[in-house]
Design an enzyme around this catalytic site. Structure first.
Site, PDB file in Angstrom:
ATOM      1  CD  GLU A  48      49.984  35.881  40.760  1.00 10.18           C
ATOM      2  OE1 GLU A  48      49.943  34.953  39.941  1.00 10.18           O
ATOM      3  OE2 GLU A  48      49.658  37.056  40.494  1.00 10.18           O
ATOM      4  CE  LYS A 183      52.360  41.802  31.922  1.00  9.08           C
ATOM      5  NZ  LYS A 183      51.739  41.007  32.969  1.00  9.08           N
TER       6      LYS A 183
END
Length: 349
Positions: A48, A183
């Site tokens: 990405e 996360k």
């Protein structure tokens, strides 16, 4: 046997000669290096570009991007960093392209699947997220993609409907994503439930627990466990042969030697989450509150350096596994295929 072999031949043809045009006009710009690798059946891995423009400051972002690509080449794979430049989706970037993205930084639009058409129509610059990178990778026949952490269901997402488009992309795009999990600022249990609803296989590498990026433990059991790159490749290959049409998430825990630094951030996140509950901070106010408290609890400026350090380490560790997974996958795709015809074994590849 014959139909199975022909199916595999068809898959290999799609990988070697992916469709990249619409109405006779090229819709993507594929770099010569990536194009040649796809045509010859070499290992290609997608990267990405949001981590370049939005994840780190210049010049660390530029140096990290170059280092990740170097790791790929040193391990026998070809990197395909994805971005939209001047309205053109680009699969594989030059060093000049990487530096341009790095210098532009947050001036480049963070581009998820929803944003692709508008960025292209306005001839803008877009840094791809997980969802858009998966989309473009799939369109040109790249089956494995690496990222630091995936998006997920935000806390209180059952009320706000704040759910990353990464999760829906997993349900409809057949690309395997290698990451460090999600996360813990996100709602990881609901993230895993959402992926289950989307029919997405989620496996932890060398662990039974789903990792939470900065820490190896999230408190959530991973649905599946894989222990070698070969096992990962077999999972990806089986998903493709069955034409299930969905992606796969393989979560690699943070290396043990770097867990202490990651735990410092994780402890601050957990403390901030407790304070948010105690103060009844919810909804759209929760994420800004958490980020501010984590920043305060870790000493302000030290947070940025710790996160930068851990993010780079995680990306490097994941990329190491990814190159080996894709190399094993290529072997599965191009291994000799025999078609039995009238009691004669004919080697078709």
């Amino acid at each position: 046997m014959e139909s199975s072999a022909l199916s595999r031949l068809s898959h290999l043809k799609r990988h070697l000669h992916p469709a990249d045009s619409v109405h006779g006009k090229s819709s993507f710009r594929i770099s010569p290096e990536v194009s040649e690798a796809l045509s010859s059946g070499r290992a290609v891995v997608a990267l990405e570009s949001t981590v370049i423009s939005h994840g780190m400051p210049y010049p660390q972002n530029f140096e990290t991007a170059k280092a990740l690509e170097s790791i790929a080449r040193e391990n026998g794979a070809v990197p395909a960093t994805i971005a939209i430049l001047d309205g053109v989706p680009c699969i594989g970037l030059s060093v000049q392209d990487l530096e341009r993205l790095a210098k532009l930084g947050r001036k480049v639009r963070k581009t998820a699947r929803r944003d692709i058409a508008h960025v292209v129509a306005t001839k803008g610059n877009g840094a791809t997220t997980v969802s858009s990178s998966m989309f473009f990778a799939s369109k040109v026949g790249i089956s494995v993609f690496v990222t630091g952490g995936i998006g997920g269901v935000h806390r209180n997402g059952e009320d706000t409907m704040d759910i990353s488009s990464d999760l829906t992309e997993f349900g409809r795009t057949p690309v395997a994503v290698i990451s460090a999990g999600a996360k813990s600022i996100l709602d990881i249990p609901r993230t895993l439930e959402y992926l289950e609803t989307q029919g997405v296989p989620v496996a932890a590498y060398g662990a039974s627990e789903f990792p939470a990026f900065f820490t190896e433990r999230s408190g959530c059991k991973a649905p599946f466990r894989v222990d070698t790159p070969d096992e990962c490749a077999l999972l990806i290959d089986a998903n493709d042969k069955l034409k299930l049409g969905n992606g796969i998430l393989i979560a690699v825990p943070i290396p043990k030697e770097h867990a202490a630094a990651g735990n410092k951030i994780e402890d601050a996140i957990q403390q901030a989450l407790k304070e948010a509950r105690d103060r009844n901070v919810t909804g759209s106010a929760e994420t800004p509150f958490l980020l501010q408290r984590v920043n305060e609890l870790t000493g302000g400026s030290s947070l940025a350096s710790i996160i930068l350090c851990i993010s780079i380490l995680v990306l490097f560790e994941i990329s190491f596994y990814q190159w080996h997974i894709i190399l094993n996958l290529i072997k599965l795709m191009v291994e000799p295929i025999y078609i039995r015809v009238e009691n004669l074994d004919i080697l078709s590849i």
